[in-house]
Design a protein around this motif. Structure first.
Motif, PDB file in Angstrom:
ATOM      1  N   MET A   1       6.863  -8.724  11.055  1.00 38.61           N
ATOM      2  CA  MET A   1       7.284  -9.536  12.170  1.00 38.61           C
ATOM      3  C   MET A   1       6.074 -10.163  12.844  1.00 38.61           C
ATOM      4  O   MET A   1       4.984  -9.629  12.786  1.00 38.61           O
ATOM      5  CB  MET A   1       8.042  -8.666  13.164  1.00 38.61           C
ATOM      6  CG  MET A   1       9.450  -9.140  13.398  1.00 38.61           C
ATOM      7  SD  MET A   1      10.228  -8.415  14.824  1.00 38.61           S
ATOM      8  CE  MET A   1      10.780  -6.859  14.190  1.00 38.61           C
ATOM      9  N   GLU A   2       6.301 -11.233  13.510  1.00 37.00           N
ATOM     10  CA  GLU A   2       5.235 -11.951  14.192  1.00 37.00           C
ATOM     11  C   GLU A   2       5.004 -11.354  15.579  1.00 37.00           C
ATOM     12  O   GLU A   2       5.944 -10.942  16.266  1.00 37.00           O
ATOM     13  CB  GLU A   2       5.656 -13.413  14.302  1.00 37.00           C
ATOM     14  CG  GLU A   2       4.565 -14.319  14.778  1.00 37.00           C
ATOM     15  CD  GLU A   2       5.048 -15.747  14.836  1.00 37.00           C
ATOM     16  OE1 GLU A   2       4.868 -16.353  15.902  1.00 37.00           O
ATOM     17  OE2 GLU A   2       5.612 -16.223  13.850  1.00 37.00           O
ATOM     18  N   ARG A   3       3.761 -11.314  16.000  1.00 38.43           N
ATOM     19  CA  ARG A   3       3.395 -10.679  17.269  1.00 38.43           C
ATOM     20  C   ARG A   3       4.095 -11.317  18.466  1.00 38.43           C
ATOM     21  O   ARG A   3       4.617 -10.607  19.330  1.00 38.43           O
ATOM     22  CB  ARG A   3       1.881 -10.757  17.441  1.00 38.43           C
ATOM     23  CG  ARG A   3       1.385 -10.084  18.676  1.00 38.43           C
ATOM     24  CD  ARG A   3      -0.137 -10.131  18.735  1.00 38.43           C
ATOM     25  NE  ARG A   3      -0.634  -9.497  19.909  1.00 38.43           N
ATOM     26  CZ  ARG A   3      -0.840 -10.112  21.067  1.00 38.43           C
ATOM     27  NH1 ARG A   3      -0.587 -11.391  21.184  1.00 38.43           N
ATOM     28  NH2 ARG A   3      -1.284  -9.454  22.113  1.00 38.43           N
ATOM     29  N   ASN A   4       4.115 -12.638  18.533  1.00 39.29           N
ATOM     30  CA  ASN A   4       4.744 -13.315  19.673  1.00 39.29           C
ATOM     31  C   ASN A   4       6.228 -13.011  19.753  1.00 39.29           C
ATOM     32  O   ASN A   4       6.780 -12.847  20.845  1.00 39.29           O
ATOM     33  CB  ASN A   4       4.530 -14.824  19.589  1.00 39.29           C
ATOM     34  CG  ASN A   4       3.090 -15.206  19.818  1.00 39.29           C
ATOM     35  OD1 ASN A   4       2.345 -14.458  20.451  1.00 39.29           O
ATOM     36  ND2 ASN A   4       2.679 -16.341  19.305  1.00 39.29           N
ATOM     37  N   ARG A   5       6.864 -12.929  18.599  1.00 40.06           N
ATOM     38  CA  ARG A   5       8.294 -12.639  18.561  1.00 40.06           C
ATOM     39  C   ARG A   5       8.565 -11.216  19.057  1.00 40.06           C
ATOM     40  O   ARG A   5       9.521 -10.975  19.791  1.00 40.06           O
ATOM     41  CB  ARG A   5       8.797 -12.806  17.148  1.00 40.06           C
ATOM     42  CG  ARG A   5      10.264 -12.675  16.994  1.00 40.06           C
ATOM     43  CD  ARG A   5      10.520 -12.543  15.539  1.00 40.06           C
ATOM     44  NE  ARG A   5      11.619 -13.312  15.071  1.00 40.06           N
ATOM     45  CZ  ARG A   5      12.000 -13.314  13.817  1.00 40.06           C
ATOM     46  NH1 ARG A   5      11.289 -12.648  12.939  1.00 40.06           N
ATOM     47  NH2 ARG A   5      13.038 -13.981  13.426  1.00 40.06           N
ATOM     48  N   VAL A   6       7.706 -10.283  18.676  1.00 40.53           N
ATOM     49  CA  VAL A   6       7.851  -8.895  19.113  1.00 40.53           C
ATOM     50  C   VAL A   6       7.683  -8.798  20.624  1.00 40.53           C
ATOM     51  O   VAL A   6       8.441  -8.099  21.305  1.00 40.53           O
ATOM     52  CB  VAL A   6       6.825  -7.991  18.386  1.00 40.53           C
ATOM     53  CG1 VAL A   6       6.818  -6.598  18.957  1.00 40.53           C
ATOM     54  CG2 VAL A   6       7.124  -7.950  16.901  1.00 40.53           C
TER      55      VAL A   6
ATOM     56  N   GLN B   1       8.270 -11.143  22.814  1.00 41.79           N
ATOM     57  CA  GLN B   1       9.459 -11.735  23.432  1.00 41.79           C
ATOM     58  C   GLN B   1      10.620 -10.749  23.442  1.00 41.79           C
ATOM     59  O   GLN B   1      11.338 -10.648  24.433  1.00 41.79           O
ATOM     60  CB  GLN B   1       9.867 -13.017  22.706  1.00 41.79           C
ATOM     61  CG  GLN B   1       8.962 -14.183  22.983  1.00 41.79           C
ATOM     62  CD  GLN B   1       9.315 -15.401  22.138  1.00 41.79           C
ATOM     63  OE1 GLN B   1      10.139 -15.333  21.243  1.00 41.79           O
ATOM     64  NE2 GLN B   1       8.663 -16.517  22.427  1.00 41.79           N
ATOM     65  N   GLN B   2      10.793 -10.019  22.345  1.00 40.06           N
ATOM     66  CA  GLN B   2      11.846  -9.002  22.299  1.00 40.06           C
ATOM     67  C   GLN B   2      11.594  -7.919  23.342  1.00 40.06           C
ATOM     68  O   GLN B   2      12.496  -7.461  24.016  1.00 40.06           O
ATOM     69  CB  GLN B   2      11.909  -8.355  20.921  1.00 40.06           C
ATOM     70  CG  GLN B   2      12.587  -9.175  19.886  1.00 40.06           C
ATOM     71  CD  GLN B   2      12.660  -8.432  18.556  1.00 40.06           C
ATOM     72  OE1 GLN B   2      11.920  -7.480  18.322  1.00 40.06           O
ATOM     73  NE2 GLN B   2      13.543  -8.890  17.692  1.00 40.06           N
TER      74      GLN B   2
ATOM     75  N   LYS C   1      12.506  -9.136  26.759  1.00 44.41           N
ATOM     76  CA  LYS C   1      13.953  -9.182  26.924  1.00 44.41           C
ATOM     77  C   LYS C   1      14.493  -7.796  27.292  1.00 44.41           C
ATOM     78  O   LYS C   1      15.318  -7.664  28.192  1.00 44.41           O
ATOM     79  CB  LYS C   1      14.600  -9.680  25.637  1.00 44.41           C
ATOM     80  CG  LYS C   1      16.101  -9.835  25.711  1.00 44.41           C
ATOM     81  CD  LYS C   1      16.666 -10.434  24.439  1.00 44.41           C
ATOM     82  CE  LYS C   1      16.518  -9.444  23.307  1.00 44.41           C
ATOM     83  NZ  LYS C   1      17.179  -9.865  22.065  1.00 44.41           N
TER      84      LYS C   1
END
Length: 72
Positions: free
Chosen positions: A1-6, A8-9, A12
């Motif tokens: 997984m990509e760091r920025n996406r993690v 963001q999760q 949330k």
């Protein structure tokens, strides 16, 4: 997984934690107690999900450091 996406999760899920009734209760959220941390890690579904995300983020950081030749 990509760091920025993690990240963001994680943000949330932290929004849910900000409205948690236990965290808003001064007795439970006092730093000298570890009851809240135990409930977050073991009983709360959001807390369990945050733990998984934190582990993913930790793995991403370790992999990135290994790629650069640093000791993880």
């Amino acid at each position: 997984m990509e760091r920025n996406r993690v990240i963001q999760q994680m943000d949330k899920h932290l929004e849910v934690c900000k409205t948690c009734s236990l965290k808003l209760d001064k007795r439970w959220a006092h730093p000298s107690y570890n009851r809240l941390q135990s409930i977050c890690k073991n009983e709360c579904p959001t807390g369990k999900e945050l733990q998984k995300i934190a582990d993913d983020l930790d793995q991403i950081v370790k992999d990135k450091r290994k790629k650069k030749g640093m000791i993880a």
